[in-house]
Motif scaffolding. Sequence first.
Motif, PDB file in Angstrom:
ATOM      1  N   GLU A 137       0.858  -1.204   0.000  1.00 17.22           N
ATOM      2  CA  GLU A 137       0.000   0.000   0.000  1.00 17.22           C
ATOM      3  C   GLU A 137       0.895   1.255   0.000  1.00 17.22           C
ATOM      4  OE1 GLU A 137      -1.950  -1.895   3.333  1.00 17.22           O
ATOM      5  OE2 GLU A 137      -3.811  -2.049   2.199  1.00 17.22           O
ATOM      6  N   VAL A 138       0.751   2.144   0.964  1.00 17.50           N
ATOM      7  CA  VAL A 138       1.703   3.272   1.049  1.00 17.50           C
ATOM      8  C   VAL A 138       2.397   3.138   2.399  1.00 17.50           C
ATOM      9  CG1 VAL A 138       1.975   5.784   1.070  1.00 17.50           C
ATOM     10  CG2 VAL A 138       0.236   4.730  -0.411  1.00 17.50           C
ATOM     11  N   THR A 139       3.622   2.627   2.383  1.00 20.51           N
ATOM     12  CA  THR A 139       4.339   2.360   3.629  1.00 20.51           C
ATOM     13  C   THR A 139       5.485   3.347   3.811  1.00 20.51           C
ATOM     14  OG1 THR A 139       3.807   0.001   3.562  1.00 20.51           O
ATOM     15  CG2 THR A 139       5.673   0.637   4.925  1.00 20.51           C
ATOM     16  N   PRO A 140       5.421   4.151   4.868  1.00 16.92           N
ATOM     17  CA  PRO A 140       6.500   5.110   5.118  1.00 16.92           C
ATOM     18  C   PRO A 140       7.813   4.397   5.456  1.00 16.92           C
ATOM     19  CG  PRO A 140       4.603   5.482   6.574  1.00 16.92           C
ATOM     20  CD  PRO A 140       4.371   4.190   5.892  1.00 16.92           C
ATOM     21  N   ILE A 141       8.915   5.062   5.143  1.00 13.82           N
ATOM     22  CA  ILE A 141      10.254   4.540   5.464  1.00 13.82           C
ATOM     23  C   ILE A 141      10.890   5.515   6.455  1.00 13.82           C
ATOM     24  CG2 ILE A 141      12.545   4.025   4.510  1.00 13.82           C
ATOM     25  CD1 ILE A 141      11.061   3.363   1.836  1.00 13.82           C
ATOM     26  N   ARG A 142      11.326   4.962   7.587  1.00 17.51           N
ATOM     27  CA  ARG A 142      11.871   5.882   8.602  1.00 17.51           C
ATOM     28  C   ARG A 142      13.390   5.842   8.667  1.00 17.51           C
ATOM     29  NH1 ARG A 142      12.710   2.946  13.599  1.00 17.51           N
ATOM     30  NH2 ARG A 142      11.600   0.969  13.531  1.00 17.51           N
ATOM     31  N   GLU A 143      13.972   4.806   8.062  1.00 17.81           N
ATOM     32  CA  GLU A 143      15.422   4.676   8.135  1.00 17.81           C
ATOM     33  C   GLU A 143      15.928   3.891   6.922  1.00 17.81           C
ATOM     34  OE1 GLU A 143      16.647   3.433  12.204  1.00 17.81           O
ATOM     35  OE2 GLU A 143      18.222   2.339  11.139  1.00 17.81           O
ATOM     36  N   VAL A 144      17.038   4.328   6.349  1.00 23.24           N
ATOM     37  CA  VAL A 144      17.675   3.573   5.259  1.00 23.24           C
ATOM     38  C   VAL A 144      19.157   3.431   5.592  1.00 23.24           C
ATOM     39  CG1 VAL A 144      18.220   3.499   2.787  1.00 23.24           C
ATOM     40  CG2 VAL A 144      16.034   4.440   3.534  1.00 23.24           C
ATOM     41  N   ASP A 145      19.630   2.215   5.678  1.00 22.82           N
ATOM     42  CA  ASP A 145      21.050   1.931   5.979  1.00 22.82           C
ATOM     43  C   ASP A 145      21.535   2.728   7.212  1.00 22.82           C
ATOM     44  OD1 ASP A 145      21.040   0.434   3.687  1.00 22.82           O
ATOM     45  OD2 ASP A 145      22.164   1.881   2.488  1.00 22.82           O
ATOM     46  N   ALA A 146      20.748   2.718   8.263  1.00 25.75           N
ATOM     47  CA  ALA A 146      21.100   3.374   9.531  1.00 25.75           C
ATOM     48  C   ALA A 146      21.068   4.909   9.458  1.00 25.75           C
ATOM     49  CB  ALA A 146      22.454   2.901  10.069  1.00 25.75           C
ATOM     50  N   ARG A 147      20.662   5.458   8.318  1.00 19.31           N
ATOM     51  CA  ARG A 147      20.444   6.923   8.256  1.00 19.31           C
ATOM     52  C   ARG A 147      18.966   7.184   8.512  1.00 19.31           C
ATOM     53  NH1 ARG A 147      24.728   4.524   5.378  1.00 19.31           N
ATOM     54  NH2 ARG A 147      26.283   6.081   4.811  1.00 19.31           N
ATOM     55  N   VAL A 148      18.681   8.040   9.477  1.00 21.29           N
ATOM     56  CA  VAL A 148      17.294   8.388   9.782  1.00 21.29           C
ATOM     57  C   VAL A 148      16.772   9.295   8.673  1.00 21.29           C
ATOM     58  CG1 VAL A 148      15.811   9.645  11.414  1.00 21.29           C
ATOM     59  CG2 VAL A 148      17.626   8.128  12.265  1.00 21.29           C
ATOM     60  N   ILE A 149      15.605   8.968   8.146  1.00 25.64           N
ATOM     61  CA  ILE A 149      15.018   9.785   7.077  1.00 25.64           C
ATOM     62  C   ILE A 149      14.125  10.856   7.703  1.00 25.64           C
ATOM     63  CG2 ILE A 149      13.586   9.762   4.975  1.00 25.64           C
ATOM     64  CD1 ILE A 149      16.291   8.160   4.765  1.00 25.64           C
ATOM     65  N   GLY A 150      14.419  12.097   7.407  1.00 22.31           N
ATOM     66  CA  GLY A 150      13.651  13.218   7.963  1.00 22.31           C
ATOM     67  C   GLY A 150      13.643  13.160   9.480  1.00 22.31           C
ATOM     68  N   ASP A 151      12.414  13.169  10.052  1.00 23.19           N
ATOM     69  CA  ASP A 151      12.281  13.115  11.517  1.00 23.19           C
ATOM     70  C   ASP A 151      12.219  11.674  12.034  1.00 23.19           C
ATOM     71  OD1 ASP A 151      12.054  15.851  11.437  1.00 23.19           O
ATOM     72  OD2 ASP A 151       9.851  15.794  11.327  1.00 23.19           O
ATOM     73  N   GLY A 152      12.439  10.724  11.163  1.00 21.11           N
ATOM     74  CA  GLY A 152      12.410   9.326  11.601  1.00 21.11           C
ATOM     75  C   GLY A 152      11.007   8.805  11.838  1.00 21.11           C
ATOM     76  N   LYS A 153      10.027   9.473  11.233  1.00 18.94           N
ATOM     77  CA  LYS A 153       8.650   8.988  11.334  1.00 18.94           C
ATOM     78  C   LYS A 153       7.906   9.270  10.015  1.00 18.94           C
ATOM     79  CE  LYS A 153       6.790  12.928  13.779  1.00 18.94           C
ATOM     80  NZ  LYS A 153       7.384  14.015  14.382  1.00 18.94           N
ATOM     81  N   ARG A 154       6.654   8.855   9.970  1.00 19.38           N
ATOM     82  CA  ARG A 154       5.878   9.092   8.755  1.00 19.38           C
ATOM     83  C   ARG A 154       5.841  10.584   8.434  1.00 19.38           C
ATOM     84  NH1 ARG A 154      -0.086   6.788   9.146  1.00 19.38           N
ATOM     85  NH2 ARG A 154      -0.094   8.182  10.949  1.00 19.38           N
ATOM     86  N   GLY A 155       6.248  10.940   7.227  1.00 21.43           N
ATOM     87  CA  GLY A 155       6.316  12.359   6.849  1.00 21.43           C
ATOM     88  C   GLY A 155       4.939  12.927   6.553  1.00 21.43           C
TER      89      GLY A 155
END
Length: 304
Positions: A258-276
């Motif tokens: 469906e639409v699944t948020p990503i909070r981390e890629v390869d140990a790098r936190v994406i944005g605030d580390g939560k659903r944008g």
Amino acid sequence: MKKAEYIWMDGEFVSWDEAKVHILTHTLHYGNGVFEGTRAYMTDKGLAIFRLKEHTKRLLDSAKITMIKPNFNQEELEKAQIEILRKNHFESNVYIRPIIYLGYGVMGLYHVNAPVHTAIAAWEWGSYLGDEGLKNGIRVKISSFVRSPVKSTMGKAKAVANYLNSQMAKFEALECGYEEALLLDEEGFIAEGSGECFFIVRDKVLITPPNDNSLESITQKTVLELAKSMGIEIERRRITRDEVYIADEAFFTGTAAEVTPIREVDARVIGDGKRGEITKKLQDAYFDVVHGRDKKYEHYLTYV
Ligand SMILES: Cc1ncc(COP(=O)(O)O)c(C=O)c1O
């Protein structure tokens, strides 16, 4: 896996436990078969299949690509998918799995004389990457497996054989403690997830790669349409792994995911580390559409 009562096999309803194939089924040995993953959601008018026409067309296109002569046409397959949902008495959201496969009778790589069969299974299935993932995002690993190159694999086909690579990438990601894999293409640009397309958001712009190295995703197309109608700026272009690391938001799209948020890629936190913020807007809009709450997109639903 939650069993249903019946599976549709070549026009017959067969009880779930009796839906079997011979051990010398050609597809089982050589991997030439094509399938779909389609969802039906509970709406206030009962179950509705999301974009049945498009999924069925892609199934037949996949068969064309892999030189399988389908034994049922578009209309018959659409009808069969509705019928299997009616025949089973489902009470929640359903995943539908049609497969066109080569059966028993011929061995060896020349597949053209093998008998063609079609089956459609359906079962109640919740979120693929977990309810928690849908809400708070998942952790993703860039795979050591490259998305099968277009020079040797026909990625426009949702073909059984194409999924060995996806399985290995998924397995590796899970073994490493992540929840999903993100595959690069041969040149090192983002291709897709093991079973999803990929988006990032940077400075409020929604970016997703072209489908050169990904399946022509029906969910991705839907999300792009929703974004456009919300006035979100869109870019279809290649993305590098370092750009992912510094994105404000990232998410996967797919029928299963469906639409699944990503909070981390390869140990790098994406944005605030939560659903944008934009991810949530698109996710909410997507769920409104599939559940029949947005009348503007009701034409994508086939009520059962
Ligand atoms: C490899 C791959 N990419 C992308 C997708 C997403 O496609 P769709 O949105 O049509 O389900 C899928 C799922 O079918 C897939 O298996």
